[in-house]
Design a protein around this motif. Sequence first.
Motif, short mmCIF file in Angstrom:
data_model
loop_
_atom_site.label_atom_id
_atom_site.label_comp_id
_atom_site.label_asym_id
_atom_site.label_seq_id
_atom_site.Cartn_x
_atom_site.Cartn_y
_atom_site.Cartn_z
N SER A 1 -28.14 22.14 -77.02
CA SER A 1 -28.57 21.37 -75.87
C SER A 1 -29.02 21.98 -74.75
CB SER A 1 -27.03 20.42 -75.68
OG SER A 1 -26.11 21.65 -75.04
N THR A 2 -29.59 23.15 -75.06
CA THR A 2 -30.37 24.03 -73.97
C THR A 2 -31.65 24.34 -74.17
OG1 THR A 2 -28.00 24.96 -73.52
CG2 THR A 2 -30.16 26.23 -72.82
N LEU A 3 -32.44 24.13 -73.25
CA LEU A 3 -33.97 24.29 -73.21
C LEU A 3 -34.22 25.64 -72.17
CD1 LEU A 3 -37.15 24.12 -74.01
CD2 LEU A 3 -36.88 22.38 -72.00
N ILE A 4 -34.71 26.77 -72.80
CA ILE A 4 -34.95 27.81 -71.81
C ILE A 4 -36.26 28.01 -71.67
CG2 ILE A 4 -34.81 30.66 -71.82
CD1 ILE A 4 -32.37 30.12 -73.29
N LEU A 5 -36.80 28.04 -70.44
CA LEU A 5 -38.18 28.23 -70.32
C LEU A 5 -38.30 29.65 -69.56
CD1 LEU A 5 -39.18 24.76 -68.31
CD2 LEU A 5 -39.61 25.44 -70.88
N ILE A 6 -39.16 30.66 -69.96
CA ILE A 6 -39.51 31.95 -69.67
C ILE A 6 -40.70 31.98 -68.82
CG2 ILE A 6 -39.34 34.24 -70.51
CD1 ILE A 6 -38.34 32.06 -73.02
N SER A 7 -40.78 32.36 -67.73
CA SER A 7 -41.90 32.71 -66.77
C SER A 7 -41.66 33.62 -65.96
CB SER A 7 -42.26 31.51 -66.36
OG SER A 7 -43.54 31.34 -65.38
N GLU A 8 -42.92 34.29 -65.71
CA GLU A 8 -42.76 35.37 -64.63
C GLU A 8 -43.06 34.91 -63.25
OE1 GLU A 8 -41.47 38.56 -65.09
OE2 GLU A 8 -41.25 37.78 -67.43
N THR A 9 -43.77 33.83 -63.05
CA THR A 9 -44.08 33.02 -61.86
C THR A 9 -43.01 32.10 -61.71
OG1 THR A 9 -45.78 31.90 -62.92
CG2 THR A 9 -46.25 33.80 -62.28
N GLY A 10 -43.35 31.40 -60.74
CA GLY A 10 -42.49 30.22 -60.07
C GLY A 10 -43.33 28.67 -60.28
N GLU A 11 -44.19 28.85 -60.90
CA GLU A 11 -44.98 27.59 -61.17
C GLU A 11 -44.15 26.46 -61.99
OE1 GLU A 11 -49.48 27.92 -61.97
OE2 GLU A 11 -49.09 29.97 -62.00
N LEU A 12 -43.57 26.71 -62.86
CA LEU A 12 -42.73 26.11 -63.75
C LEU A 12 -41.81 25.09 -62.96
CD1 LEU A 12 -42.09 27.93 -67.03
CD2 LEU A 12 -44.07 26.15 -66.76
N LYS A 13 -41.37 25.90 -61.71
CA LYS A 13 -40.22 25.16 -61.24
C LYS A 13 -40.96 23.86 -60.43
CE LYS A 13 -36.98 25.85 -57.30
NZ LYS A 13 -37.39 24.72 -56.48
N HIS A 14 -42.33 24.13 -59.95
CA HIS A 14 -42.87 22.99 -59.16
C HIS A 14 -43.13 21.91 -60.43
CE1 HIS A 14 -46.21 20.65 -57.45
NE2 HIS A 14 -46.91 20.92 -58.44
N TYR A 15 -43.22 22.08 -61.58
CA TYR A 15 -43.44 20.98 -62.61
C TYR A 15 -41.84 20.41 -63.05
CZ TYR A 15 -47.88 22.21 -63.79
OH TYR A 15 -49.37 22.52 -63.74
N LEU A 16 -40.90 21.10 -62.89
CA LEU A 16 -39.63 20.54 -63.12
C LEU A 16 -39.08 19.66 -61.97
CD1 LEU A 16 -37.52 23.58 -64.62
CD2 LEU A 16 -38.69 21.54 -65.98
N ASP A 17 -39.38 20.12 -60.76
CA ASP A 17 -39.04 19.44 -59.60
C ASP A 17 -39.79 17.97 -59.51
OD1 ASP A 17 -37.32 21.42 -58.50
OD2 ASP A 17 -39.14 22.26 -57.39
N ARG A 18 -41.07 18.01 -60.21
CA ARG A 18 -41.78 16.75 -60.20
C ARG A 18 -41.26 15.85 -61.31
NH1 ARG A 18 -48.15 17.83 -61.12
NH2 ARG A 18 -48.06 15.80 -61.56
N MET A 19 -40.54 16.60 -62.24
CA MET A 19 -40.01 15.57 -63.21
C MET A 19 -38.59 15.11 -62.76
SD MET A 19 -41.13 17.61 -66.78
CE MET A 19 -40.46 16.12 -67.81
N ARG A 20 -37.97 15.72 -61.80
CA ARG A 20 -36.74 15.10 -61.41
C ARG A 20 -36.53 13.61 -61.02
NH1 ARG A 20 -34.59 19.08 -56.60
NH2 ARG A 20 -33.18 17.50 -56.81
N ASN A 21 -37.89 13.01 -60.54
CA ASN A 21 -37.68 11.75 -60.27
C ASN A 21 -38.32 10.69 -61.39
OD1 ASN A 21 -36.61 12.03 -57.48
ND2 ASN A 21 -38.96 12.57 -56.85
N ASP A 22 -38.76 11.51 -62.57
CA ASP A 22 -39.20 10.72 -63.44
C ASP A 22 -38.20 10.60 -64.74
OD1 ASP A 22 -41.54 10.37 -62.20
OD2 ASP A 22 -42.30 12.22 -62.98
#
Length: 309
Positions: free
Chosen positions: A96-117
């Motif tokens: 039940s865990t999804l780990i996203l590995i990134s050295e930049t903060g761009e993925l947080k932008h996408y996750l924040d966009r999906m919070r309302n979807d």
Amino acid sequence: MIRYIFDMEHGQLRPVKENNNQTVSADWEIQLMDEKEFSSLSGDYPHRKTLKRSLSPVQYCKIETFSDCIQGTMKIPGKQDKGTSPLLFGFYQKDSTLILISETGELKHYLDRMRNDSIKGCTLNQFLLNFFELLIAEDVLYLQKLEERLNQVEEMLLSRQPEHFNEEILRYRKKLSGLHSYYEQLMNLGDLMQANISQALTREECAGWQLYAGRSERLHDHVEMLREYLLQLRELYQSQIDLQQNRVMSILTVVTTIFLPLTLIAGWYGMNFPGMPEFEWKYGYPAVIVISILIIVLEILYFKKKKML
């Protein structure tokens, strides 16, 4: 590390503060971290070494499905102005865990966009699919902008010969080649997921991955069309160059043909033989001038009639 959980009560994705001890009813969670944090995770994470090797560095988009986990890497070409770096990250899904590995903060932008979807009843596999779909959500508009720019290049090419045309075409060629490989990898990724080899996906999830693969294929076909269009532009540019060279050669041929009789006359009377009667004729010089002008006029009229001038 940043944690997100799926709130079952409200059907939304929400971030969790590090020092938050509040118990929240959740089906699954997402962890956003860098490669160092992923390496230092404690617990049983099968096939983690395989993913770590793929992260240093990320070369292309791929997914690997095992009976106990799903992992892979993503290399998304820069879709802004020239010089934009590609988005590189890895993902690891277990239980039940999804780990996203990134050295930049761009993925947080996408996750924040999906919070309302997010919707109620969304599974972790469905969320991973929705996340991948979000990554290509605006790619159609991006490809349309590329096509419009190529149209502008074509219009400019028809009106005049642009400077640094080969450099610009080479830049578009590299961009389209990268996109062509990218969408082909996404097609393979979608096909592998819907094949349902090692993971027990539902029929709805398999249908979603099939739609994702189909969408990637349409984007791939669009890029293929743009590559052919780019090839046509290069051929048009080469035809313009050839046409200009033909015009120059035609003008040089006409000029040479016009002055060839005059060269003959000059060479003929430049022999200075004593028996040539024109040397003793007082109207000989004006007669040669009139004949030369008459020859030039007649040749110009002939070439204009043949549309060579």
